[in-house]
Design a protein around this motif. Structure first.
Motif, PDB file in Angstrom:
ATOM      1  N   UNK A 150       0.826  -1.208   0.000  1.00 10.10           N
ATOM      2  CA  UNK A 150       0.000   0.000   0.000  1.00 10.10           C
ATOM      3  C   UNK A 150       0.859   1.255   0.000  1.00 10.10           C
ATOM      4  N   UNK A 151       1.891   1.258   0.813  1.00 11.76           N
ATOM      5  CA  UNK A 151       2.756   2.440   0.905  1.00 11.76           C
ATOM      6  C   UNK A 151       3.396   2.758  -0.435  1.00 11.76           C
ATOM      7  N   UNK A 152       3.884   1.724  -1.124  1.00 13.54           N
ATOM      8  CA  UNK A 152       4.503   1.977  -2.422  1.00 13.54           C
ATOM      9  C   UNK A 152       3.469   2.463  -3.435  1.00 13.54           C
ATOM     10  N   UNK A 153       2.311   1.809  -3.477  1.00 14.64           N
ATOM     11  CA  UNK A 153       1.282   2.215  -4.431  1.00 14.64           C
ATOM     12  C   UNK A 153       0.887   3.678  -4.234  1.00 14.64           C
ATOM     13  N   UNK A 154       0.797   4.097  -2.986  1.00 13.55           N
ATOM     14  CA  UNK A 154       0.397   5.483  -2.712  1.00 13.55           C
ATOM     15  C   UNK A 154       1.488   6.490  -3.070  1.00 13.55           C
ATOM     16  N   UNK A 155       2.749   6.055  -3.061  1.00 15.36           N
ATOM     17  CA  UNK A 155       3.805   6.970  -3.516  1.00 15.36           C
ATOM     18  C   UNK A 155       3.703   7.185  -5.019  1.00 15.36           C
ATOM     19  N   UNK A 156       3.215   6.165  -5.736  1.00 15.93           N
ATOM     20  CA  UNK A 156       3.050   6.280  -7.185  1.00 15.93           C
ATOM     21  C   UNK A 156       1.717   6.907  -7.567  1.00 15.93           C
ATOM     22  N   UNK A 157       0.687   6.549  -6.812  1.00 13.20           N
ATOM     23  CA  UNK A 157      -0.674   6.993  -7.118  1.00 13.20           C
ATOM     24  C   UNK A 157      -1.383   7.431  -5.832  1.00 13.20           C
ATOM     25  N   UNK A 158      -1.090   8.656  -5.365  1.00 17.57           N
ATOM     26  CA  UNK A 158      -1.716   9.113  -4.120  1.00 17.57           C
ATOM     27  C   UNK A 158      -3.225   9.261  -4.206  1.00 17.57           C
ATOM     28  N   UNK A 159      -3.772   9.205  -5.429  1.00 19.95           N
ATOM     29  CA  UNK A 159      -5.220   9.305  -5.591  1.00 19.95           C
ATOM     30  C   UNK A 159      -5.947   8.014  -5.234  1.00 19.95           C
ATOM     31  N   UNK A 160      -5.227   6.896  -5.146  1.00 20.51           N
ATOM     32  CA  UNK A 160      -5.868   5.603  -4.914  1.00 20.51           C
ATOM     33  C   UNK A 160      -6.552   5.558  -3.548  1.00 20.51           C
TER      34      UNK A 160
ATOM     35  N   UNK B 248      -1.539   6.356   6.952  1.00 16.08           N
ATOM     36  CA  UNK B 248      -2.699   6.990   7.603  1.00 16.08           C
ATOM     37  C   UNK B 248      -3.827   7.371   6.653  1.00 16.08           C
ATOM     38  N   UNK B 249      -3.538   7.517   5.356  1.00 15.54           N
ATOM     39  CA  UNK B 249      -4.599   7.915   4.414  1.00 15.54           C
ATOM     40  C   UNK B 249      -5.399   6.720   3.898  1.00 15.54           C
ATOM     41  N   UNK B 250      -4.937   5.505   4.168  1.00 16.58           N
ATOM     42  CA  UNK B 250      -5.664   4.297   3.757  1.00 16.58           C
ATOM     43  C   UNK B 250      -6.462   3.758   4.940  1.00 16.58           C
ATOM     44  N   UNK B 251      -7.296   2.771   4.680  1.00 18.69           N
ATOM     45  CA  UNK B 251      -8.060   2.130   5.750  1.00 18.69           C
ATOM     46  C   UNK B 251      -7.706   0.646   5.807  1.00 18.69           C
ATOM     47  N   UNK B 252      -7.730   0.105   7.020  1.00 15.87           N
ATOM     48  CA  UNK B 252      -7.346  -1.292   7.218  1.00 15.87           C
ATOM     49  C   UNK B 252      -8.296  -1.957   8.194  1.00 15.87           C
ATOM     50  N   UNK B 253      -8.410  -3.274   8.045  1.00 15.21           N
ATOM     51  CA  UNK B 253      -9.398  -4.026   8.811  1.00 15.21           C
ATOM     52  C   UNK B 253      -8.899  -5.451   9.025  1.00 15.21           C
ATOM     53  N   UNK B 254      -9.151  -5.987  10.231  1.00 16.46           N
ATOM     54  CA  UNK B 254      -8.821  -7.384  10.510  1.00 16.46           C
ATOM     55  C   UNK B 254      -9.910  -8.258   9.898  1.00 16.46           C
ATOM     56  N   UNK B 255      -9.538  -9.005   8.866  1.00 17.19           N
ATOM     57  CA  UNK B 255     -10.471  -9.873   8.140  1.00 17.19           C
ATOM     58  C   UNK B 255      -9.721 -11.132   7.733  1.00 17.19           C
TER      59      UNK B 255
END
Length: 216
Positions: A61-71, A91-98
């Motif tokens: 997720x961290x890498x993807x957001x450095x490339x595409x912060x709009x995701x 902090x800009x993404x959301x996470x869940x125990x599933x």
């Protein structure tokens, strides 16, 4: 052997929960797979909704957001300690125990699903069910990213680390996975092979499949 013991899944993810900090230290800034992540991003629309399955400490997720912060990324993992680290790291993404074998419990659809080395912890039957669920959760033309280690399913079994913790590791056949993708209206876009360095100057080949859900 292909048939794991009944509690193998629970033991495997209990191990990942205990090793969350070590996993973060080892993989958070690993650049080996960046070219494959870049390819995954290329066809995603603006503000795409992306699911990170088996998100770990949020390294992908961290890498993807450095490339595409709009995701708009939502990550899931069965290990609470991994989810906690992922949220701190992103902090800009959301996470869940599933339980990641239960994609049907999630609401809505996704423009992309990234599954970084979760398949090695799924049996063949679980993989079949997972790919059907992933296809059902993808929007038309949605992108699916899968990484795994090719091998004979009969060689699957427990791997024990230097600290004594065990995980049950599954090998998967490339042609079998290709057949599963086709059966679920997923068209292969590209294949990556990455040499992962091991101890004593050894290496292991990691395989990455990127596919697109057919629009009709």
């Amino acid at each position: 052997m292909e048939n794991q013991e009944p509690d193998a899944y629970q033991e495997t993810f209990a191990t990942w929960n205990k090793m969350a900090d070590l996993y973060q230290e080892k993989f958070m800034d690993l650049a080996l797979y960046n070219a494959s992540y870049d390819f995954f991003c290329e066809d995603l629309p603006q503000n795409a909704r992306v699911l990170d399955v088996g998100c770990g400490p949020g390294n992908i997720t961290k890498y993807l957001l450095t490339k595409r912060p709009d995701l708009q990324i939502h990550g899931i993992d069965v290990a609470p300690n991994m989810v906690q680290l992922a949220q701190v790291n992103n902090p800009s993404a959301t996470f869940q125990v599933v339980d990641c074998r239960r994609l049907s419990s999630l609401a809505g659809s996704f423009d992309g699903i990234v599954c970084g080395f979760f398949l090695p912890y799924l049996s063949q039957a679980e993989t079949t069910a997972f790919l059907a669920d992933a296809s059902a959760r993808l929007s038309p033309n949605g992108i699916l990213y899968l990484s795994f280690v090719e091998g004979n399913a009969a060689d699957s079994g427990y791997k024990t680390g230097s600290n004594g913790n065990r995980v049950y590791f599954y090998y998967h056949g490339l042609e079998q996975l290709r057949s599963e993708l086709q059966a679920n209206a997923l068209e292969e876009l590209t294949l990556f092979k990455v040499d992962y360095p091991g101890p004593n100057q050894t290496s292991q080949t990691h395989t990455i499949l990127v596919a697109k859900k057919k629009s009709v």
